[in-house]
Design a protein around this motif. Structure first.
Motif, PDB file in Angstrom:
ATOM      1  N   LEU A  67      -7.420   4.015  -1.098  1.00  0.00           N
ATOM      2  CA  LEU A  67      -6.948   2.600  -2.266  1.00  0.00           C
ATOM      3  C   LEU A  67      -7.756   3.097  -3.315  1.00  0.00           C
ATOM      4  CD1 LEU A  67      -6.415  -0.459   0.669  1.00  0.00           C
ATOM      5  CD2 LEU A  67      -4.401   0.732  -0.176  1.00  0.00           C
ATOM      6  N   GLU A  68      -7.106   2.811  -4.196  1.00  0.00           N
ATOM      7  CA  GLU A  68      -7.718   3.417  -5.868  1.00  0.00           C
ATOM      8  C   GLU A  68      -7.103   2.324  -6.434  1.00  0.00           C
ATOM      9  OE1 GLU A  68      -6.493   7.337  -6.163  1.00  0.00           O
ATOM     10  OE2 GLU A  68      -8.407   7.321  -5.098  1.00  0.00           O
ATOM     11  N   GLU A  69      -6.151   1.876  -7.183  1.00  0.00           N
ATOM     12  CA  GLU A  69      -5.611   0.918  -8.054  1.00  0.00           C
ATOM     13  C   GLU A  69      -4.045   0.327  -7.910  1.00  0.00           C
ATOM     14  OE1 GLU A  69      -5.669   1.901 -12.397  1.00  0.00           O
ATOM     15  OE2 GLU A  69      -5.756   3.737 -11.843  1.00  0.00           O
ATOM     16  N   ALA A  70      -4.037  -0.794  -8.529  1.00  0.00           N
ATOM     17  CA  ALA A  70      -2.225  -0.730  -8.840  1.00  0.00           C
ATOM     18  C   ALA A  70      -2.038   0.104 -10.028  1.00  0.00           C
ATOM     19  CB  ALA A  70      -1.881  -2.164  -8.605  1.00  0.00           C
ATOM     20  N   GLY A  71      -0.624  -0.419 -10.173  1.00  0.00           N
ATOM     21  CA  GLY A  71      -0.109  -0.027 -11.768  1.00  0.00           C
ATOM     22  C   GLY A  71      -0.543  -0.534 -12.753  1.00  0.00           C
ATOM     23  N   THR A  72      -0.828  -2.074 -12.795  1.00  0.00           N
ATOM     24  CA  THR A  72      -1.945  -2.542 -14.132  1.00  0.00           C
ATOM     25  C   THR A  72      -3.425  -2.638 -13.676  1.00  0.00           C
ATOM     26  OG1 THR A  72      -0.388  -4.772 -13.539  1.00  0.00           O
ATOM     27  CG2 THR A  72       0.379  -2.744 -15.238  1.00  0.00           C
ATOM     28  N   MET A  73      -3.547  -3.208 -12.254  1.00  0.00           N
ATOM     29  CA  MET A  73      -4.771  -3.830 -12.095  1.00  0.00           C
ATOM     30  C   MET A  73      -5.667  -2.363 -11.273  1.00  0.00           C
ATOM     31  SD  MET A  73      -3.708  -6.982 -11.192  1.00  0.00           S
ATOM     32  CE  MET A  73      -2.407  -6.836  -9.308  1.00  0.00           C
ATOM     33  N   ASN A  74      -6.973  -2.688 -12.144  1.00  0.00           N
ATOM     34  CA  ASN A  74      -7.909  -2.111 -10.773  1.00  0.00           C
ATOM     35  C   ASN A  74      -7.966  -3.341  -9.576  1.00  0.00           C
ATOM     36  OD1 ASN A  74      -9.520  -2.213 -13.609  1.00  0.00           O
ATOM     37  ND2 ASN A  74      -9.594   0.145 -12.134  1.00  0.00           N
ATOM     38  N   ILE A  75      -8.685  -2.892  -8.781  1.00  0.00           N
ATOM     39  CA  ILE A  75      -8.112  -3.277  -7.572  1.00  0.00           C
ATOM     40  C   ILE A  75      -9.355  -4.171  -6.956  1.00  0.00           C
ATOM     41  CG2 ILE A  75      -7.704  -3.876  -4.742  1.00  0.00           C
ATOM     42  CD1 ILE A  75      -5.752  -4.864  -7.161  1.00  0.00           C
ATOM     43  N   PHE A  76      -9.668  -5.650  -5.880  1.00  0.00           N
ATOM     44  CA  PHE A  76     -11.574  -5.639  -5.622  1.00  0.00           C
ATOM     45  C   PHE A  76     -10.583  -6.711  -4.403  1.00  0.00           C
ATOM     46  CE2 PHE A  76     -12.446  -5.805  -9.385  1.00  0.00           C
ATOM     47  CZ  PHE A  76     -13.586  -4.884  -9.803  1.00  0.00           C
ATOM     48  N   PHE A  77     -11.329  -6.318  -3.106  1.00  0.00           N
ATOM     49  CA  PHE A  77     -11.283  -7.176  -1.749  1.00  0.00           C
ATOM     50  C   PHE A  77     -12.241  -7.724  -1.081  1.00  0.00           C
ATOM     51  CE2 PHE A  77      -9.129  -2.668  -1.935  1.00  0.00           C
ATOM     52  CZ  PHE A  77      -8.131  -2.535  -1.914  1.00  0.00           C
ATOM     53  N   ALA A  92       9.454  -1.228  -4.271  1.00  0.00           N
ATOM     54  CA  ALA A  92       8.470  -1.884  -3.737  1.00  0.00           C
ATOM     55  C   ALA A  92       8.772  -3.437  -4.291  1.00  0.00           C
ATOM     56  CB  ALA A  92       7.273  -2.105  -3.696  1.00  0.00           C
ATOM     57  N   ASN A  93       9.499  -3.573  -5.479  1.00  0.00           N
ATOM     58  CA  ASN A  93      10.410  -4.658  -5.967  1.00  0.00           C
ATOM     59  C   ASN A  93      11.145  -5.516  -4.171  1.00  0.00           C
ATOM     60  OD1 ASN A  93       9.881  -4.429  -9.120  1.00  0.00           O
ATOM     61  ND2 ASN A  93       8.611  -4.823  -7.682  1.00  0.00           N
ATOM     62  N   GLU A  94      12.286  -4.131  -4.022  1.00  0.00           N
ATOM     63  CA  GLU A  94      13.195  -4.064  -3.645  1.00  0.00           C
ATOM     64  C   GLU A  94      13.129  -5.361  -1.807  1.00  0.00           C
ATOM     65  OE1 GLU A  94      15.258  -0.504  -2.747  1.00  0.00           O
ATOM     66  OE2 GLU A  94      15.832  -1.011  -6.080  1.00  0.00           O
ATOM     67  N   GLU A  95      11.665  -4.309  -1.924  1.00  0.00           N
ATOM     68  CA  GLU A  95      11.086  -4.641  -0.153  1.00  0.00           C
ATOM     69  C   GLU A  95      10.272  -6.329  -0.712  1.00  0.00           C
ATOM     70  OE1 GLU A  95       8.675  -2.073   1.602  1.00  0.00           O
ATOM     71  OE2 GLU A  95      10.149  -0.292   0.745  1.00  0.00           O
ATOM     72  N   GLY A  96      10.169  -7.262  -1.826  1.00  0.00           N
ATOM     73  CA  GLY A  96       9.217  -8.355  -1.897  1.00  0.00           C
ATOM     74  C   GLY A  96       8.233  -7.857  -2.448  1.00  0.00           C
ATOM     75  N   PHE A  97       7.519  -7.428  -2.784  1.00  0.00           N
ATOM     76  CA  PHE A  97       6.442  -6.671  -3.348  1.00  0.00           C
ATOM     77  C   PHE A  97       6.308  -6.422  -4.523  1.00  0.00           C
ATOM     78  CE2 PHE A  97       6.239  -4.823   0.726  1.00  0.00           C
ATOM     79  CZ  PHE A  97       5.473  -5.697   1.056  1.00  0.00           C
ATOM     80  N   GLN A  98       5.535  -7.357  -5.918  1.00  0.00           N
ATOM     81  CA  GLN A  98       5.175  -7.241  -7.240  1.00  0.00           C
ATOM     82  C   GLN A  98       4.900  -5.758  -8.088  1.00  0.00           C
ATOM     83  OE1 GLN A  98       4.962 -10.212  -5.391  1.00  0.00           O
ATOM     84  NE2 GLN A  98       6.961 -10.489  -5.744  1.00  0.00           N
ATOM     85  N   GLN A  99       3.959  -5.340  -6.899  1.00  0.00           N
ATOM     86  CA  GLN A  99       2.947  -4.393  -7.573  1.00  0.00           C
ATOM     87  C   GLN A  99       2.055  -3.629  -5.910  1.00  0.00           C
ATOM     88  OE1 GLN A  99       0.288  -3.706 -10.215  1.00  0.00           O
ATOM     89  NE2 GLN A  99       1.651  -4.619 -11.789  1.00  0.00           N
ATOM     90  N   ILE A 100       2.292  -1.764  -6.129  1.00  0.00           N
ATOM     91  CA  ILE A 100       1.849  -1.367  -5.521  1.00  0.00           C
ATOM     92  C   ILE A 100       0.072  -0.640  -5.732  1.00  0.00           C
ATOM     93  CG2 ILE A 100       2.178   1.569  -4.586  1.00  0.00           C
ATOM     94  CD1 ILE A 100       5.095   1.220  -5.211  1.00  0.00           C
ATOM     95  N   ILE A 101       0.191  -1.035  -4.631  1.00  0.00           N
ATOM     96  CA  ILE A 101      -1.833  -0.029  -4.356  1.00  0.00           C
ATOM     97  C   ILE A 101      -1.373   1.025  -4.290  1.00  0.00           C
ATOM     98  CG2 ILE A 101      -3.872  -0.887  -3.641  1.00  0.00           C
ATOM     99  CD1 ILE A 101      -4.132  -3.393  -3.136  1.00  0.00           C
ATOM    100  N   PHE A 144       0.835  -0.889   0.025  1.00  0.00           N
ATOM    101  CA  PHE A 144       0.161  -0.008   0.405  1.00  0.00           C
ATOM    102  C   PHE A 144       0.747   1.123   0.049  1.00  0.00           C
ATOM    103  CE2 PHE A 144      -3.752  -2.262   2.415  1.00  0.00           C
ATOM    104  CZ  PHE A 144      -3.419  -2.694   1.148  1.00  0.00           C
ATOM    105  N   SER A 145       0.791   2.181  -1.358  1.00  0.00           N
ATOM    106  CA  SER A 145       1.229   3.474  -1.301  1.00  0.00           C
ATOM    107  C   SER A 145       1.310   4.308   0.392  1.00  0.00           C
ATOM    108  CB  SER A 145       0.877   3.928  -2.024  1.00  0.00           C
ATOM    109  OG  SER A 145       1.819   5.278  -2.553  1.00  0.00           O
ATOM    110  N   GLU A 146       2.558   4.522   0.781  1.00  0.00           N
ATOM    111  CA  GLU A 146       2.195   5.482   1.617  1.00  0.00           C
ATOM    112  C   GLU A 146       3.100   6.938   1.500  1.00  0.00           C
ATOM    113  OE1 GLU A 146       4.485   3.748   5.305  1.00  0.00           O
ATOM    114  OE2 GLU A 146       3.730   2.081   4.110  1.00  0.00           O
ATOM    115  N   LYS A 147       3.278   7.066   0.624  1.00  0.00           N
ATOM    116  CA  LYS A 147       3.827   8.341   0.067  1.00  0.00           C
ATOM    117  C   LYS A 147       3.662   8.850  -1.484  1.00  0.00           C
ATOM    118  CE  LYS A 147       8.581   9.944  -0.813  1.00  0.00           C
ATOM    119  NZ  LYS A 147      10.202  10.028  -0.815  1.00  0.00           N
TER     120      LYS A 147
END
Length: 349
Positions: A224-234, A205-214, A174-177
Motif C-alpha cells: 500500500l502506498e497512498e490515496a489519490g489526494t492523501m498520504n495514508i496512516f494505519f 471505485a465510486n460505483e462500488e461505494g468507495f470514495q477513494q482508492i489506496i 485497495f487497488s488490485e489492477k
C-alpha cells in the motif's frame, strides 16, 4: 515590486460562505508571472479571470503542468497565517524540475503570495475549518506541437475559500489492477497528469461505494502506498505505520508534520513498507484500529472502512483516536491557538 491591478468590484457579497463547494468559488484576484526569453518576468496581481492561450500551447499536448496546494488561516485577532509554505515552494520547484519547467524565484513566490493574500484578506474567514485554499501552478504556454520542452511558461496563484474538504464517511478500496505511479516516474511530483490518470479507476471505485482508492505498488500490487489526494496512516494496535516516500509517493507536508508530532508525543510510529496482506489480516483479527489520510485540503481524514478482492471491512469507532489527536494538534497550530515549537507557522504581515 509586484504590479498590482485591483479589481473594480468584489464577488464577496454574493458568496454564500455557509454553503461552499470545495474549489468552486474563487477570490477577486490572481497572481500571474510569465517565463519569456529565458527568464521570469515581473509578477502581476490582477482581477481573477479567464486566460487566452494558443490552441497549440504545449500544456494541452504534452502535459507540462505542475501545481501545489496550500492554505491560509485567520486567527481570532484577524492575523493571517500560512503552514510550512517553504515546503510547498520547494516542492513545486522539485516537481517542475522533473517536468523540465524552469525554477521559480523564491522572492517572487513569497512576495506575490503575500500581496495576493493581503488584497483578498476578507475572503479568509475565522473559525476552525474555515480557510483559504491556495493553488499555485505552472503551465507550458509556448505555441507549437513539436515534442519537446517548452520555452515559455506561466506561473499563477489562485485562491478559493474553503470549509471541510470531505463530508460524510470515507471508505477506500485497495487497488488490485490500476497503478498511480512506477519507479523512475513522476509519482513524487505534483504533476497534473498524475491526478488525471486517477479519475477513471476512482470512478469505478465510486460505483462500488468507495470514495477513494489506496494505490498499491505497480510491480506486484502487494504494498500500500497512498490515496489519490492523501498520504495514508494505519494503526495496528497502538502502533502507527505509514509507507516511506519514494519516487512513487508524494512527500506530503501534512504527512511530515504527523510524523514529527508522533515523535514529539512518543507515539509508536514506523515508516516502512505496508503490505496489503498485513492490513487485511490485522482487520480480520480486530487489530486494525484506525486508518486515516493526511493532506493539505483534508488535514486529517478518518477512514471508516476498506475493501479488497470483493470483501469489505469496517473499522471500529474510537473515542480517543489518533486521527482526532493529530487533527486537533495540527489545527491549533495552524490557527494560532497553540504553541508552535516547530516553527511551522508563517505570518502574512
Amino acid at each position: 515590486m509586484i504590479d498590482i491591478q485591483r479589481s473594480p468590484s468584489s464577488k464577496l457579497e454574493n458568496t454564500n460562505f455557509d454553503n461552499l463547494l470545495f474549489g468552486k468559488v474563487f477570490t477577486d484576484h490572481m497572481m500571474e508571472c510569465d517565463y519569456i526569453d529565458g527568464e521570469w518576468q515581473k509578477p502581476v496581481i490582477k482581477p481573477y479571470g479567464p486566460l487566452s492561450l494558443d490552441p497549440s500551447a504545449r500544456v494541452f499536448h504534452y502535459g507540462q503542468a505542475v501545481f501545489e496546494g496550500m492554505k491560509a488561516y485567520k486567527d481570532k485577532d484577524d492575523r493571517i497565517w500560512l503552514f510550512r509554505p517553504d515546503e510547498n515552494f520547494k516542492r513545486i520547484n522539485r516537481s517542475g524540475k522533473r517536468m523540465a519547467i524552469p525554477e521559480f524565484p523564491k522572492e517572487y513566490f513569497f512576495e506575490g503570495l503575500e500581496e495576493l493574500l493581503k488584497l483578498d484578506k476578507d475572503w479568509i474567514k475565522k473559525g476552525f475549518g474555515n480557510s483559504l485554499y491556495i493553488r499555485p501552478f505552472v503551465i507550458a504556454t509556448e505555441a507549437g506541437v513539436s515534442a519537446s520542452a517548452a520555452n515559455e511558461y506561466k506561473f499563477m496563484i489562485i485562491c478559493s475559500p474553503a470549509q471541510a474538504y470531505y463530508s460524510g464517511e470515507v471508505r477506500v478500496k485497495f487497488s488490485e489492477k490500476f497503478s498511480r505511479a512506477a519507479d523512475g516516474g513522476v509519482g513524487f511530483a505534483k504533476a497534473a497528469g498524475n491526478y488525471g490518470a486517477q479519475f477513471y479507476p476512482t470512478d469505478l471505485a465510486n460505483e462500488e461505494g468507495f470514495q477513494q482508492i489506496i494505490w498499491t505498488d505497480a510491480n506486484t500490487h502487494e504494498y500500500l502506498e497512498e490515496a489519490g489526494t492523501m498520504n495514508i496512516f494505519f494503526r495496528i494496535g497502538d502502533k502507527l505505520v505509514t509507507a516511506p516516500i519514494s519516487d512513487r509517493i508524494l512527500d506530503g507536508v501534512t504527512r511530515k508534520s504527523v510524523i514529527t508530532l508522533a515523535e514529539e508525543y512518543n507515539i509508536d510510529l514506523e515508516v516502512r513498507r505496508v503490505s496489503v496482506q498485513e492490513i487485511v489480516e490485522a482487520a480480520e483479527k480486530g487489530e486494525l484500529k484506525e486508518m486515516f489520510g493526511s493532506g493539505t485540503a483534508t488535514v486529517i481524514n478518518p477512514i471508516v472502512g476498506f475493501g479488497h478482492k470483493g470483501k469489505k471491512f469496517d473499522l471500529p469507532k474510537l473515542e480517543d483516536s489518533y486521527a482526532k489527536f493529530f487533527k486537533d494538534k495540527l489545527m491549533k497550530i495552524q490557527y494560532n491557538e497553540a504553541e508552535d515549537k516547530f516553527g511551522w507557522r508563517y505570518e502574512v504581515k
